[in-house]
Design a protein around this motif. Structure first.
Motif, PDB file in Angstrom:
ATOM      1  N   GLY A  28       0.806  -1.204   0.000  1.00  0.00           N
ATOM      2  CA  GLY A  28       0.000   0.000   0.000  1.00  0.00           C
ATOM      3  C   GLY A  28       0.838   1.251   0.000  1.00  0.00           C
ATOM      4  N   LYS A  29       0.341   2.283  -0.629  1.00  0.00           N
ATOM      5  CA  LYS A  29       1.007   3.591  -0.653  1.00  0.00           C
ATOM      6  C   LYS A  29       2.393   3.538  -1.295  1.00  0.00           C
ATOM      7  CE  LYS A  29      -1.700   5.759   2.788  1.00  0.00           C
ATOM      8  NZ  LYS A  29      -2.115   4.749   3.772  1.00  0.00           N
ATOM      9  N   GLN A  30       2.658   2.481  -2.050  1.00  0.00           N
ATOM     10  CA  GLN A  30       3.973   2.357  -2.687  1.00  0.00           C
ATOM     11  C   GLN A  30       4.312   3.577  -3.547  1.00  0.00           C
ATOM     12  OE1 GLN A  30       5.541  -1.146  -3.425  1.00  0.00           O
ATOM     13  NE2 GLN A  30       7.309  -0.159  -4.281  1.00  0.00           N
ATOM     14  N   GLN A  31       3.326   4.010  -4.336  1.00  0.00           N
ATOM     15  CA  GLN A  31       3.595   5.143  -5.230  1.00  0.00           C
ATOM     16  C   GLN A  31       3.932   6.397  -4.434  1.00  0.00           C
ATOM     17  OE1 GLN A  31       4.256   4.498  -8.110  1.00  0.00           O
ATOM     18  NE2 GLN A  31       3.389   2.437  -8.013  1.00  0.00           N
ATOM     19  N   LEU A  32       3.202   6.561  -3.329  1.00  0.00           N
ATOM     20  CA  LEU A  32       3.424   7.733  -2.480  1.00  0.00           C
ATOM     21  C   LEU A  32       4.842   7.710  -1.907  1.00  0.00           C
ATOM     22  CD1 LEU A  32       1.168   9.777  -1.996  1.00  0.00           C
ATOM     23  CD2 LEU A  32       0.983   8.896   0.332  1.00  0.00           C
ATOM     24  N   ILE A  33       5.233   6.534  -1.439  1.00  0.00           N
ATOM     25  CA  ILE A  33       6.575   6.379  -0.872  1.00  0.00           C
ATOM     26  C   ILE A  33       7.632   6.686  -1.928  1.00  0.00           C
ATOM     27  CG2 ILE A  33       8.210   4.675   0.050  1.00  0.00           C
ATOM     28  CD1 ILE A  33       5.774   3.340   1.398  1.00  0.00           C
ATOM     29  N   ASN A  34       7.411   6.163  -3.149  1.00  0.00           N
ATOM     30  CA  ASN A  34       8.377   6.402  -4.220  1.00  0.00           C
ATOM     31  C   ASN A  34       8.535   7.878  -4.533  1.00  0.00           C
ATOM     32  OD1 ASN A  34       8.846   3.717  -4.385  1.00  0.00           O
ATOM     33  ND2 ASN A  34       8.072   3.445  -6.464  1.00  0.00           N
ATOM     34  N   VAL A  35       7.400   8.559  -4.653  1.00  0.00           N
ATOM     35  CA  VAL A  35       7.453   9.988  -4.958  1.00  0.00           C
ATOM     36  C   VAL A  35       8.159  10.730  -3.826  1.00  0.00           C
ATOM     37  CG1 VAL A  35       6.078  12.068  -5.308  1.00  0.00           C
ATOM     38  CG2 VAL A  35       5.420   9.943  -6.444  1.00  0.00           C
ATOM     39  N   GLY A  36       7.816  10.355  -2.595  1.00  0.00           N
ATOM     40  CA  GLY A  36       8.444  10.985  -1.439  1.00  0.00           C
ATOM     41  C   GLY A  36       9.951  10.775  -1.434  1.00  0.00           C
ATOM     42  N   LEU A  37      10.345   9.542  -1.720  1.00  0.00           N
ATOM     43  CA  LEU A  37      11.765   9.194  -1.742  1.00  0.00           C
ATOM     44  C   LEU A  37      12.506  10.023  -2.788  1.00  0.00           C
ATOM     45  CD1 LEU A  37      13.845   7.313  -0.514  1.00  0.00           C
ATOM     46  CD2 LEU A  37      13.250   5.604  -2.220  1.00  0.00           C
ATOM     47  N   LEU A  38      11.874  10.143  -3.950  1.00  0.00           N
ATOM     48  CA  LEU A  38      12.490  10.911  -5.032  1.00  0.00           C
ATOM     49  C   LEU A  38      12.684  12.367  -4.602  1.00  0.00           C
ATOM     50  CD1 LEU A  38      13.474  10.374  -7.887  1.00  0.00           C
ATOM     51  CD2 LEU A  38      11.259  11.146  -8.737  1.00  0.00           C
TER      52      LEU A  38
END
Lengths: 471, 97
Positions: A162-172
């Motif tokens: 869950g929230k993988q995309q959010l984490i990725n964007v945040g990480l970037l």
């Protein structure tokens, strides 16, 4: 003087890259194109070793023994790996080599940074900027390619949370902010920040590829391929080196376009591939719609043999199952046998059949199937009307009529091969398991369709001997 | 930012031109050739090896020598492996009668 000669060598190498890529786009000249580019690469490498002089000190390169040692190690390993790899494992090999290039770009940036950070970093913002950009892109490409390689070779499973995309964007975002402070300085020790950016970039590459479905790996590899191109081009800025820039940017732009073309062949957007989890999300609602009219009809090898032996025209639709079973040689035997009996045989190649666009062509060409017999989708589709038997070998989604009829299907809109227009359809599959997309195929339930269950290689071998027995 | 563009204006022109050349070059490639093309392009970005050779030829510390060695090995793998694999794929596209 030597610098002038080196510049001319770089110029020639750059031209060979352009010509090489151009030739690679045409089946008649492709092989020559590859050799031309390889020649250019060769002169650029040896030119650099012997003729390069540092713009600051005017000195030639030293450590030549180490350089040649590394070249020899890399050449031997690369040559053996490339020669030994099975044709079916080609996509993961490309991914692996791509990762090596990314890692190379990453290491260059690390060494250059260590070199710079020996002194004061003030006033070197431009150089730092390029070093960090090259490092970020190179390391994402490296770790991403490794995951793609692992997925294709079956060692890494698809994972999404869950929230993988959010984490990725945040990480970037974190990576970009840290990179900004590394360049501008003043917040923390630049080295600490630099290595934090490195670690996070590697992590990002992993998280970026991990949730993407195995079926979409080719698209991802193509994208990472263009990433590595851009990372190489950063080296071009760093050393004011035009051949690195030309080679890198060419691959960056051509690779990006190729990625988009591949997505188009599946009728999906790049964004959809990157954020939509194809296999995972689709299975839920597909399970509910599994009741089709009609029933599964099984056919024996001998009946299938008779059907094909006395047909006028047979079209073979190869798919991933054929590649897995390594049945490309048997299918060629079948083709020759039928032809000797006066049956017209063609292959219908869907743009995304196999694991990569064009992968099926490579596989069939390996078993000596003539290039002219491989017909692309647009050309073959009108021919199904006049075809007696279609033999589908290990393909599923590319012949699923749901792509045309069911707007709720995850593959809706993808162009398919219209095999249901033929008089008879024989489908060879291992079981009734769904394809990549995880959806049922109505084609299998149609009255004109019969199923020939079994491993593609075994089933086809049986088919060949049955046809031979008919005499 | 402005400073960076000014310092590298020639290279930036080159970048923009190459973007268009790259797009133009493979605009009309048949899907049959997508895999070999991707593999060929993969070998070409191995040009990053030039950078690793330069780095290594100027390395003084043991650490940069080790990392440089690794970089040249990886770059060579990319170049040699890439071209050889592509050639193997294309070998099969010979016209047959």
């Amino acid at each position: 003087m030597t610098t002038h000669i080196l510049q001319i060598i770089y110029l020639i190498a750059s031209v060979t890259f352009i010509i090489g890529l151009k030739f690679l786009g045409n089946p008649a000249t492709a092989r020559k194109g590859n050799l031309i580019a390889a020649f250019g690469m060769g002169i650029a490498i040896f030119g650099t070793i012997f003729l390069y002089t540092s713009p600051e000190s005017g000195q030639h390169l030293h450590n030549l023994a180490f350089i040649f040692g590394a070249l020899i190690v890399g050449t031997v390993l690369g040559f053996i790996a490339a020669k030994k790899v099975q044709m079916t494992a080609m996509p993961e090999m490309v991914s692996l080599f791509n990762g090596m290039g990314g890692a190379c770009a990453m290491l260059i940036s690390i060494i250059e940074f260590q070199h710079l950070s020996d002194g004061s970093l003030v006033g070197l913002e431009s150089k730092l900027f390029i070093i960090i950009v090259g490092m970020i892109i190179g390391s994402i490409s490296f770790s991403g390619s490794m995951i793609a390689w692992g997925k294709l070779s079956g060692n890494v499973k698809d994972k999404s949370f869950g929230k993988q995309q959010l984490i990725n964007v945040g990480l970037l975002l974190v990576i970009l902010v840290l990179a900004y402070f590394t360049i501008m300085g003043g917040v923390m020790d630049a080295s600490t920040l630099f290595y934090a950016v490195l670690t996070l970039s590697l992590l990002y590459g992993i998280l970026f590829v991990l949730p993407i479905g195995g079926a979409d790996m080719p698209v991802v590899i193509s994208l990472l391929n263009s990433f590595t191109g851009v990372a190489a081009a950063c080296g071009g800025f760093l050393y004011d080196n035009k051949v690195m820039l030309v080679g890198g940017i060419l691959v960056g732009s051509a690779g990006t376009l190729l990625t988009i073309v591949m997505c188009k062949a599946m009728n999906r957007s790049l964004l959809n591939v990157l954020i939509g989890n194809f296999g995972g999300g689709a299975t839920g609602d597909a399970a509910t719609s599994s009741s089709f009219e009609g029933s599964i009809k099984e056919v024996s090898a001998s009946d299938a043999a008779i059907l094909m032996r006395y047909a006028k025209k047979v079209i073979i639709v190869p798919g991933y199952g054929l590649a897995v079973a390594q049945a490309q040689h048997v299918v060629h035997d079948l083709e020759l046998l039928l032809e000797s009996e006066g049956v017209e045989v063609k292959y219908a190649i869907h743009p995304v059949a196999g694991r990569m666009p064009g992968h099926m062509n490579v596989l069939l060409a390996e078993s000596n199937v003539s290039y002219d017999k491989l017909v692309e989708m647009e050309e073959i589709n009108p021919e199904f009307n006049t075809t007696d038997v279609v033999l589908v070998v290990g393909a599923n989604d590319v012949v699923n009529p749901a792509a045309k009829t069911d707007p709720n299907s995850p593959i809706y809109g993808m162009p398919i091969l219209d095999v249901e227009n033929a008089a008879n359809v024989i489908v060879n599959k291992r079981s009734m398991k769904a394809g990549y997309a995880g959806i049922e195929n109505e084609l299998f339930y149609k009255p004109k369709t019969s199923m020939l269950f079994g491993d593609a290689k075994k089933a086809l071998t049986e088919l060949v001997s049955e046809i031979k027995a008919l005499g | 930012m402005l400073e960076f563009i000014n310092e590298n204006i020639q290279l930036i022109y080159l970048v923009i031109l190459m973007i268009f050349v790259g797009i133009e070059l493979i605009g009309h490639v048949p899907s049959v050739l997508h895999t070999p093309l991707m593999s060929g392009a993969n070998a070409i970005h191995g040009v990053v090896i030039i950078g690793s050779i330069i780095v290594m030829g100027q390395a003084e510390h043991t650490l940069s020598l080790i990392l440089g060695f690794l970089a040249v090995v990886l770059g060579t793998l990319n170049v040699v492996g890439g071209f050889v694999v592509t050639d193997r794929m294309l070998e099969m596209f010979k016209k047959k009668k």
